[in-house]
Design a protein around this motif. Structure first.
Motif, PDB file in Angstrom:
ATOM      1  N   PHE A  69       0.821  -1.214   0.000  1.00 22.09           N
ATOM      2  CA  PHE A  69       0.000   0.000   0.000  1.00 22.09           C
ATOM      3  C   PHE A  69       0.856   1.266   0.000  1.00 22.09           C
ATOM      4  O   PHE A  69       0.782   2.097  -0.919  1.00 22.09           O
ATOM      5  N   VAL A  70       1.703   1.432   1.013  1.00 21.53           N
ATOM      6  CA  VAL A  70       2.546   2.626   1.091  1.00 21.53           C
ATOM      7  C   VAL A  70       3.579   2.615  -0.021  1.00 21.53           C
ATOM      8  O   VAL A  70       3.831   3.632  -0.679  1.00 21.53           O
ATOM      9  N   GLY A  71       4.178   1.466  -0.267  1.00 21.06           N
ATOM     10  CA  GLY A  71       5.220   1.353  -1.276  1.00 21.06           C
ATOM     11  C   GLY A  71       4.747   1.741  -2.661  1.00 21.06           C
ATOM     12  O   GLY A  71       5.441   2.460  -3.398  1.00 21.06           O
ATOM     13  N   LYS A  72       3.581   1.275  -3.039  1.00 24.57           N
ATOM     14  CA  LYS A  72       3.053   1.579  -4.376  1.00 24.57           C
ATOM     15  C   LYS A  72       2.815   3.066  -4.542  1.00 24.57           C
ATOM     16  O   LYS A  72       3.150   3.661  -5.577  1.00 24.57           O
ATOM     17  N   ASN A  73       2.247   3.709  -3.522  1.00 21.06           N
ATOM     18  CA  ASN A  73       2.007   5.148  -3.588  1.00 21.06           C
ATOM     19  C   ASN A  73       3.316   5.937  -3.583  1.00 21.06           C
ATOM     20  O   ASN A  73       3.458   6.919  -4.322  1.00 21.06           O
ATOM     21  N   LEU A  74       4.271   5.505  -2.759  1.00 25.58           N
ATOM     22  CA  LEU A  74       5.555   6.200  -2.690  1.00 25.58           C
ATOM     23  C   LEU A  74       6.316   6.068  -4.003  1.00 25.58           C
ATOM     24  O   LEU A  74       6.859   7.059  -4.519  1.00 25.58           O
ATOM     25  N   CYS A  75       6.358   4.862  -4.550  1.00 20.47           N
ATOM     26  CA  CYS A  75       7.090   4.657  -5.806  1.00 20.47           C
ATOM     27  C   CYS A  75       6.483   5.477  -6.939  1.00 20.47           C
ATOM     28  O   CYS A  75       7.201   6.032  -7.777  1.00 20.47           O
ATOM     29  N   ALA A  76       5.164   5.563  -6.976  1.00 26.67           N
ATOM     30  CA  ALA A  76       4.508   6.363  -8.005  1.00 26.67           C
ATOM     31  C   ALA A  76       4.910   7.829  -7.884  1.00 26.67           C
ATOM     32  O   ALA A  76       5.178   8.509  -8.887  1.00 26.67           O
ATOM     33  N   ALA A  77       4.989   8.331  -6.644  1.00 22.82           N
ATOM     34  CA  ALA A  77       5.376   9.722  -6.421  1.00 22.82           C
ATOM     35  C   ALA A  77       6.840   9.960  -6.784  1.00 22.82           C
ATOM     36  O   ALA A  77       7.183  10.981  -7.408  1.00 22.82           O
ATOM     37  N   LEU A  78       7.713   9.025  -6.421  1.00 23.76           N
ATOM     38  CA  LEU A  78       9.132   9.161  -6.740  1.00 23.76           C
ATOM     39  C   LEU A  78       9.361   9.124  -8.246  1.00 23.76           C
ATOM     40  O   LEU A  78      10.206   9.859  -8.783  1.00 23.76           O
ATOM     41  N   LYS A  79       8.609   8.281  -8.949  1.00 30.50           N
ATOM     42  CA  LYS A  79       8.750   8.211 -10.409  1.00 30.50           C
ATOM     43  C   LYS A  79       8.278   9.510 -11.060  1.00 30.50           C
ATOM     44  O   LYS A  79       8.854   9.945 -12.064  1.00 30.50           O
ATOM     45  N   ASN A  80       7.255  10.127 -10.515  1.00 28.67           N
ATOM     46  CA  ASN A  80       6.807  11.418 -11.043  1.00 28.67           C
ATOM     47  C   ASN A  80       7.912  12.462 -10.914  1.00 28.67           C
ATOM     48  O   ASN A  80       8.106  13.301 -11.796  1.00 28.67           O
ATOM     49  N   ASP A  86      -1.519  10.308   1.018  1.00 32.21           N
ATOM     50  CA  ASP A  86      -0.793  11.409   0.369  1.00 32.21           C
ATOM     51  C   ASP A  86       0.029  12.193   1.375  1.00 32.21           C
ATOM     52  O   ASP A  86       1.109  12.699   1.045  1.00 32.21           O
ATOM     53  N   ASP A  87      -0.469  12.304   2.609  1.00 30.70           N
ATOM     54  CA  ASP A  87       0.285  12.993   3.659  1.00 30.70           C
ATOM     55  C   ASP A  87       1.493  12.161   4.083  1.00 30.70           C
ATOM     56  O   ASP A  87       2.560  12.707   4.386  1.00 30.70           O
ATOM     57  N   VAL A  88       1.321  10.835   4.097  1.00 30.35           N
ATOM     58  CA  VAL A  88       2.446   9.947   4.405  1.00 30.35           C
ATOM     59  C   VAL A  88       3.525  10.081   3.336  1.00 30.35           C
ATOM     60  O   VAL A  88       4.716  10.240   3.643  1.00 30.35           O
ATOM     61  N   VAL A  89       3.123  10.014   2.077  1.00 26.50           N
ATOM     62  CA  VAL A  89       4.085  10.099   0.978  1.00 26.50           C
ATOM     63  C   VAL A  89       4.812  11.445   0.995  1.00 26.50           C
ATOM     64  O   VAL A  89       6.034  11.511   0.806  1.00 26.50           O
ATOM     65  N   ARG A  90       4.073  12.525   1.232  1.00 26.86           N
ATOM     66  CA  ARG A  90       4.708  13.841   1.293  1.00 26.86           C
ATOM     67  C   ARG A  90       5.750  13.884   2.412  1.00 26.86           C
ATOM     68  O   ARG A  90       6.862  14.399   2.228  1.00 26.86           O
ATOM     69  N   GLU A  91       5.408  13.320   3.572  1.00 33.95           N
ATOM     70  CA  GLU A  91       6.351  13.291   4.687  1.00 33.95           C
ATOM     71  C   GLU A  91       7.587  12.461   4.340  1.00 33.95           C
ATOM     72  O   GLU A  91       8.722  12.857   4.636  1.00 33.95           O
ATOM     73  N   LEU A  92       7.400  11.322   3.687  1.00 38.07           N
ATOM     74  CA  LEU A  92       8.541  10.460   3.362  1.00 38.07           C
ATOM     75  C   LEU A  92       9.466  11.125   2.356  1.00 38.07           C
ATOM     76  O   LEU A  92      10.693  10.981   2.436  1.00 38.07           O
ATOM     77  N   ILE A  93       8.912  11.847   1.401  1.00 47.12           N
ATOM     78  CA  ILE A  93       9.768  12.536   0.440  1.00 47.12           C
ATOM     79  C   ILE A  93      10.493  13.687   1.121  1.00 47.12           C
ATOM     80  O   ILE A  93      11.666  13.963   0.824  1.00 47.12           O
ATOM     81  N   HIS A  94       9.837  14.356   2.065  1.00 55.44           N
ATOM     82  CA  HIS A  94      10.541  15.374   2.847  1.00 55.44           C
ATOM     83  C   HIS A  94      11.670  14.733   3.652  1.00 55.44           C
ATOM     84  O   HIS A  94      12.746  15.336   3.813  1.00 55.44           O
ATOM     85  N   ALA A  95      11.434  13.529   4.167  1.00 56.34           N
ATOM     86  CA  ALA A  95      12.495  12.817   4.895  1.00 56.34           C
ATOM     87  C   ALA A  95      13.667  12.520   3.974  1.00 56.34           C
ATOM     88  O   ALA A  95      14.840  12.614   4.368  1.00 56.34           O
ATOM     89  N   LEU A  96      13.372  12.160   2.730  1.00 61.48           N
ATOM     90  CA  LEU A  96      14.420  11.913   1.741  1.00 61.48           C
ATOM     91  C   LEU A  96      15.250  13.176   1.512  1.00 61.48           C
ATOM     92  O   LEU A  96      16.446  13.100   1.240  1.00 61.48           O
ATOM     93  N   CYS A  97      14.606  14.332   1.659  1.00 65.93           N
ATOM     94  CA  CYS A  97      15.290  15.622   1.499  1.00 65.93           C
ATOM     95  C   CYS A  97      15.942  16.092   2.801  1.00 65.93           C
ATOM     96  O   CYS A  97      16.465  17.218   2.865  1.00 65.93           O
ATOM     97  N   GLY A  98      15.875  15.273   3.858  1.00 66.83           N
ATOM     98  CA  GLY A  98      16.455  15.658   5.142  1.00 66.83           C
ATOM     99  C   GLY A  98      15.567  16.560   5.960  1.00 66.83           C
ATOM    100  O   GLY A  98      16.045  17.239   6.882  1.00 66.83           O
TER     101      GLY A  98
END
Length: 390
Positions: free
Chosen positions: A12-23, A186-198
């Motif tokens: 569930f989380v992985g599929k949404n995160l990967c889609a966002a990272l690919k974008n 979407d809030d989880v994915v946004r937080e994880l990408i922010h984590a990727l950015c430190g």
């Protein structure tokens, strides 16, 4: 090039995160302070396990989302949530790769049950790994997550309710008063990408995704049942930014069967044309489409409080307004004319206290007008009074 390893990439989380990272990687999403020069390394149960060694060697950041929620045997909790974490960290150590590692844990790590114990063991393992290697670790104790692509009838009440109600299947609410803490995907994915950015959100030694929403199980079920009725009531939910209802509605729509993607509206037809309501909202008024046959005039009425916006999207028409009453010389107020057409989209305001109409100027074409009113029509208080403009 940044290599981002995502374990549990098909979950569930992985599929949404990967889609966002690919974008981001494809340059479609520039809303994050992140270079598009990244490569997503997806790892899941279906992935060739021999690839994991190379992924751990190349990774610049690890999102460790893989885990076990409902195994057939209780022993599989520890094997999936602790054992695989141990394997992953051992491979990172093998390659002396001290890149940041994010772990998806659960608020149940605080509970004394097999699932919670396995999650807690994974957390402790990662904290020890950080002490041994100096690597940055980010542990998220997620509450109930919901959103598109979550598996129904598995471990999410929201996913189950949305799927079953959308497919006319029964739902079971054992304790309607049970309080739920929820975070939208979407809030989880946004937080994880922010984590990727430190830029992760810290909460003591753990991290968290925000905002959190709170509702009872009964309230959630009742709200989702209401969504089912919207094609008949023409309703829409509260669309306030970050409202729980808005996020639940988007989630519900993602579970609709394809046969329910479209629904017909009631067209109120007569010899003049038709009038069709599209949406009725509690706070944002009513949206409609008006079709006038060639040469037809519609309207010739006024309102005290109701106001409308007319937008002709096809054809050529004349919109006329005149203030009610007479001027200081006891003469009717002048008529204000607006000639409009679908080739030059224009909004014309229907002003309270002004009688108004709309005339189809064509002898051959229908006039199509999109209309918005600041309130839904109430037959008990129509606030509509007949008076010819001229």
């Amino acid at each position: 090039m940044m290599n981002v390893l995502v374990t549990g990439a098909r979950g569930f989380v992985g599929k949404n995160l990967c889609a966002a990272l690919k974008n981001i990687a494809e340059g479609k999403d520039r809303s994050f302070p992140l270079s598009p020069d990244l490569r997503v390394l997806e790892y899941d149960l279906q992935t060739d396990p021999t690839l994991l060694d190379g992924y751990c060697k190349d990774a610049d950041f690890v999102f460790h989302l893989a885990g076990v929620n409902r195994p057939k045997e209780q022993e599989a909790f520890m094997e999936g949530n602790f054992g695989f974490t141990s394997t992953l960290l051992d491979l990172l150590k093998k390659h002396r790769n001290t890149c940041p590692v994010m772990l998806s844990s659960s608020i149940q790590a605080e509970l004394d049950n097999p699932y919670g114990q396995s999650k807690k063991a994974g957390e402790d393992l990662l904290f020890r790994y950080a002490e041994q290697t100096g690597a940055k670790v980010l542990i998220y104790r997620f509450p109930n997550l919901f959103g598109k692509w979550c598996r129904p009838n598995y471990n999410s009440a929201v996913a189950t309710f949305c799927h079953n109600i959308a497919h006319d299947l029964p739902i079971q609410v054992n304790d309607p008063s049970h309080q739920m803490t929820l975070v939208y995907i979407d809030d989880v994915v946004r937080e994880l990408i922010h984590a990727l950015c430190g830029q992760e959100t810290r909460d003591g030694k753990f991290c968290r995704a925000e905002p959190e929403h709170h509702a009872t199980l009964g309230e959630i079920a009742e709200q989702i049942r209401a969504f089912k009725q919207y094609p008949q009531t023409l309703g829409v939910p509260d669309l306030t930014k970050d409202s729980l209802v808005k996020k639940l509605y988007s989630t519900y729509l993602s579970y609709l069967p394809e046969s329910c993607f479209a629904y017909k509206l009631k067209m109120n037809k007569d010899e003049r044309g038709s009038f069709t309501e599209i949406l009725r909202t509690a706070a944002s008024g009513q949206f409609s489409v008006n079709i006038s046959k060639p040469g037809i005039t519609k309207g010739n009425h006024w309102h005290n409080t109701k106001n409308e916006k007319f937008v002709v999207v096809h054809g050529r028409g004349l919109i006329q307004l005149r203030k009610i009453g007479t001027d200081e010389n006891n003469q009717p107020y002048p008529v204000v004319n607006y000639e409009v057409c679908g080739e030059e989209i224009t909004v014309v305001e229907m002003i309270p206290g002004y009688t108004h109409n709309i005339v189809n100027l064509s002898d051959t074409e229908e006039l199509v007008t999109f209309m918005w009113a600041n309130e839904t029509f109430d037959p008990e208080k129509p606030d509509t009074f007949f008076e010819v403009v001229e």
